[in-house]
Design a protein around this motif. Sequence first.
Motif, PDB file in Angstrom:
ATOM      1  N   ALA A  24       0.829  -1.206   0.000  1.00  0.00           N
ATOM      2  CA  ALA A  24       0.000   0.000   0.000  1.00  0.00           C
ATOM      3  C   ALA A  24       0.863   1.256   0.000  1.00  0.00           C
ATOM      4  N   LEU A  25       1.945   1.244   0.776  1.00  0.00           N
ATOM      5  CA  LEU A  25       2.835   2.406   0.821  1.00  0.00           C
ATOM      6  C   LEU A  25       3.531   2.619  -0.513  1.00  0.00           C
ATOM      7  N   VAL A  26       3.906   1.530  -1.175  1.00  0.00           N
ATOM      8  CA  VAL A  26       4.529   1.640  -2.503  1.00  0.00           C
ATOM      9  C   VAL A  26       3.576   2.306  -3.491  1.00  0.00           C
ATOM     10  N   LEU A  27       2.306   1.899  -3.464  1.00  0.00           N
ATOM     11  CA  LEU A  27       1.320   2.508  -4.346  1.00  0.00           C
ATOM     12  C   LEU A  27       1.122   3.988  -4.031  1.00  0.00           C
ATOM     13  N   LEU A  28       1.124   4.329  -2.753  1.00  0.00           N
ATOM     14  CA  LEU A  28       0.968   5.733  -2.384  1.00  0.00           C
ATOM     15  C   LEU A  28       2.146   6.563  -2.876  1.00  0.00           C
ATOM     16  N   VAL A  29       3.355   6.003  -2.774  1.00  0.00           N
ATOM     17  CA  VAL A  29       4.546   6.714  -3.238  1.00  0.00           C
ATOM     18  C   VAL A  29       4.554   6.843  -4.757  1.00  0.00           C
ATOM     19  N   SER A  30       4.058   5.815  -5.460  1.00  0.00           N
ATOM     20  CA  SER A  30       4.107   5.796  -6.922  1.00  0.00           C
ATOM     21  C   SER A  30       3.167   6.805  -7.568  1.00  0.00           C
ATOM     22  N   GLY A  31       2.255   7.344  -6.788  1.00  0.00           N
ATOM     23  CA  GLY A  31       1.340   8.345  -7.334  1.00  0.00           C
ATOM     24  C   GLY A  31       0.121   7.787  -8.022  1.00  0.00           C
ATOM     25  N   VAL A  32      -0.176   6.516  -7.824  1.00  0.00           N
ATOM     26  CA  VAL A  32      -1.391   5.930  -8.397  1.00  0.00           C
ATOM     27  C   VAL A  32      -2.607   6.633  -7.819  1.00  0.00           C
ATOM     28  N   GLU A  33      -3.587   6.928  -8.677  1.00  0.00           N
ATOM     29  CA  GLU A  33      -4.804   7.612  -8.205  1.00  0.00           C
ATOM     30  C   GLU A  33      -5.499   6.723  -7.183  1.00  0.00           C
ATOM     31  N   PRO A  34      -5.687   7.190  -5.963  1.00  0.00           N
ATOM     32  CA  PRO A  34      -6.184   6.330  -4.881  1.00  0.00           C
ATOM     33  C   PRO A  34      -7.518   5.663  -5.160  1.00  0.00           C
ATOM     34  N   THR A  35      -8.466   6.415  -5.704  1.00  0.00           N
ATOM     35  CA  THR A  35      -9.788   5.831  -5.933  1.00  0.00           C
ATOM     36  C   THR A  35      -9.722   4.718  -6.965  1.00  0.00           C
TER      37      THR A  35
END
Length: 399
Positions: free
Chosen positions: A321-332
């Motif tokens: 989850a932290l990797v996705l947050l760092v990567s800038g993936v649109e959360p929704t």
Amino acid sequence: MFRILGPGFVAAIAYVDPGNVAANLSAGARYGYLLLWVLVVANLMAAVVQYLSAKLGLVTDRSLTAVLAGHLPRPTRWMFWAQAEVIVAATDIAEVIGGAVALHLLFGTPLLLGGLIVGAVSVVLLLVQGGRTQRRFEALIVAFLVVITLGFLSGLVVTGVDPAGMAAGLLPRFAGTDTVLLAASMLGATVMPHAVYLHSGLVRDRRFTPHGDAGMRHHLRATKWDVGLALLIAGTVNIAMLVLAAQALRGVDGTDTIDGAHRAVAEHLGTGVGVLFAVGLLASGLASTSVGCYAGDLVMKDLLRIRVPLVARRVVTLVPALVLLVSGVEPTRALVVSQVVLSIGLPFALVPLVILTARRTVMGRWVNPRSLTVVASVVCGVIVVLNIALIWLTLTGRG
């Protein structure tokens, strides 16, 4: 009977997690009441599934994954564990991202820091779980469920509802391939595999009074109330999300994201409603990530016969989850896709559950009556068909 209540409400948290928020808001904002029937059907399915899960745990005194471990050869058991871990990881991604988004909405917290805070708080919640303190854990989760309910129902006080629109939304239908994808996402967000695995394990700490067959009958009857009340609340919250979006967010720019939906709610319904919305989302993320980690611990312990400390597991499962947050993936978008993954994993939990609870060698005199087995089989069939359609649409680029 009151002392028996609790496991159903913990499992119900899985039905009001941030993935539900993303899927239900997207459905309501884009298509109004069109997919309301999906939530109603999914909640009815969930009631059947969660009751069967609890019944299996009560009768066998083992969780679903523990029973499966006793029936599967080692290579198959490891493969089953692998797919279950993917499902739990997808669940955790949705919940951590949802909590991080809520903190950003409330306090402007950067998403990565928000994800770390959600992980840290979930560790505290997990520390009160287990052994004699499971009831305390259940009480905390119920408290979160109350906050979630108030947070997402508050907007309806301002918007009201459209009875005619809701009635029309109960007619099963689609409007193109995108609505099929959304329906599968909503189904994956409502009937969740990790809740199926976990519920059968949660009921094992209960004790029968009176003992024997009379105790079992009493406990099964109380479990129906536990599941029914918990999912009635969860279903009401899910429907409220879709109705809120259909009433207040239809046609509003930016409502295809949770951030945009929050802004629209605050602008159209008032800052107070917007704050309650974000608080409900935060409570959803904090509670559901703890429940998801608890389920992952159960799955690993039963299928691999390996016990990893919950805190250590929490730290490891926080990384994707932290990797996705760092990567800038649109959360929704990440939340909606995670629900699709959950929907694909559902048959692996549901099919064994139906088969095992229909076997007299497993359930003894408490084996499912034929009528319940038929209903459960239909539920599985509908889910499998919808999943096949989802996979086809995704592979052909139509989803």
